[in-house]
Design an enzyme around this catalytic site. Structure first.
Site, PDB file in Angstrom:
ATOM      1  N   HIS A   1       0.844  -1.208   0.000  1.00  0.00           N
ATOM      2  CA  HIS A   1       0.000   0.000   0.000  1.00  0.00           C
ATOM      3  C   HIS A   1       0.878   1.256   0.000  1.00  0.00           C
ATOM      4  CE1 HIS A   1      -3.463   2.541   1.308  1.00  0.00           C
ATOM      5  NE2 HIS A   1      -2.504   3.221   1.923  1.00  0.00           N
ATOM      6  N   GLU A   2       1.829   1.291   0.915  1.00  0.00           N
ATOM      7  CA  GLU A   2       2.700   2.467   1.010  1.00  0.00           C
ATOM      8  C   GLU A   2       3.609   2.587  -0.207  1.00  0.00           C
ATOM      9  OE1 GLU A   2       2.030   4.586   3.139  1.00  0.00           O
ATOM     10  OE2 GLU A   2       0.818   3.396   4.531  1.00  0.00           O
TER      11      GLU A   2
ATOM     12  N   HIS B   1       1.933   4.747  -2.778  1.00  0.00           N
ATOM     13  CA  HIS B   1       2.141   6.176  -2.508  1.00  0.00           C
ATOM     14  C   HIS B   1       3.552   6.597  -2.921  1.00  0.00           C
ATOM     15  CE1 HIS B   1      -1.629   6.595  -0.443  1.00  0.00           C
ATOM     16  NE2 HIS B   1      -1.293   5.841   0.584  1.00  0.00           N
TER      17      HIS B   1
END
Length: 342
Positions: A17-18, A21
């Site tokens: 998920h990170e 980003h």
């Protein structure tokens, strides 16, 4: 061993998920100041360029710090110096990467075991399905207004519409037919129509990709339907699971899979990855303060208004949201521990 695998699995999902980003921030020329997995005290860290990479002690979260809360920083490479659409892409990338991870997991599983197409395997005598004329080999393509792609769609639709009459569209010998079926309650209190699935079937690479997407869609819809039930009070907050519950579920999955060997363990843990990753993607897109969805709301408002929401007001909203989320996390963890140990 199961608990260790659970921690690694959850950490990997958060990492992915990170990573979304991080990559979109870099693509859009946004500085990343910190990239960390976990929460609490730092176990290890290494600074490379402008980014400090950290591993923290509690494997229940993570962050890609892009300076999005530094509203006054408009220097070159800062988050807020970029156009709204660049910032939107960097924020949305986290949940999108969760869906990508779920898709990859589904693709791998289908390559190994095949697809659970919505084809009836058996029809139990004397059940609503038998009385309606459904037969083994019929392919269910629609129930009421919902398109059916995999067999799990059927059982889940029935689960969320207990006892309701279903208008079922099915294919038999290439022709579509329609029947109405009303589930009946069995001795265990569940409403069933009396059918079972057929065998899993292997597919070509294009069908595998399509059915992988259907599987991700299934888990996304299941999460959304569960949230609807939570909002409407049909399920309670005490039925939610947090990190403790997730670790327990993964540990149980591992223990139940051990007798089947390494491949079964791998596939079942991969199935858990799909579920958790899709769930995390949906939850992060909720328009709640402090979540990715909450930040996206402010960015979309900025696009519509043509100017930013005052930074101090946005900051207060996110701070309040974070406090509420932490309270919810404590509440959920309490019920997780209570269910598992008491």
């Amino acid at each position: 061993m199961g608990i260790v695998l659970a921690i690694l699995l959850f950490g990997f999902i958060v990492f992915f998920h990170e990573l979304g980003h991080f990559l979109l921030a870099r693509i859009n020329g946004i500085n990343v100041y910190e990239f960390w997995i976990g929460m609490g005290p730092t176990l290890a860290h290494k600074k490379i360029g402008n980014t400090d990479y950290c591993l923290k002690i509690l494997p229940i979260g993570g962050a890609c710090v892009m300076g999005e809360d530094e509203k006054e920083d408009l220097s070159e490479g800062s988050f807020n110096s970029k156009s709204p659409w660049r910032r939107i892409s960097a924020i949305a990338a986290g949940p999108v990467f969760n869906f990508i991870l779920a898709f990859i997991g589904a693709f791998i599983i289908i390559c190994f075991v095949g697809v659970d197409k919505p084809v009836i395997g058996t029809v139990n005598a004397g059940t609503p399905a038998a009385e309606a004329g459904l037969q083994a080999g019929d392919e269910i393509v629609k129930i009421n207004d919902k398109n059916i792609h995999i067999f799990k769609d059927i059982s889940t639709y029935n689960q969320f519409h207990q006892g309701q009459t279903m208008k079922i569209v099915y294919k038999r010998n290439g022709e579509k037919n329609t029947v109405s079926v009303t589930p009946e309650k069995n001795d265990s209190g569940y409403y069933l129509i009396g059918i079972t699935s057929s065998n899993y079937v292997k597919t070509n690479v294009f069908e595998t990709a399509a059915y992988s997407a259907y599987n991700v869609k299934y888990w996304i819809n299941l999460t959304i339907d569960s949230l609807k039930q939570l909002v409407t009070g049909r399920i309670g907050v005490d039925q939610l699971s947090g990190p403790v519950g997730i670790v327990s579920a993964v540990d149980t999955t591992y223990k139940e899979s051990k007798s089947g060997g390494a491949l079964l363990i791998f596939l079942n843990l991969l199935q858990m990855t799909i579920l958790l990753s899709a769930n995390l993607g949906v939850m992060n897109l909720l328009p709640l303060p402090a979540l990715d969805g909450g930040r996206l709301v402010f960015l979309i408002v900025e696009v519509i208004r043509g100017k930013r929401v005052p930074p101090e007001k946005e900051g207060y909203v996110h701070l309040a949201g974070m406090a509420l989320l932490l309270c919810l996390m404590v509440f959920v963890m309490y019920y997780d521990i209570r269910r598992i140990f008491f």
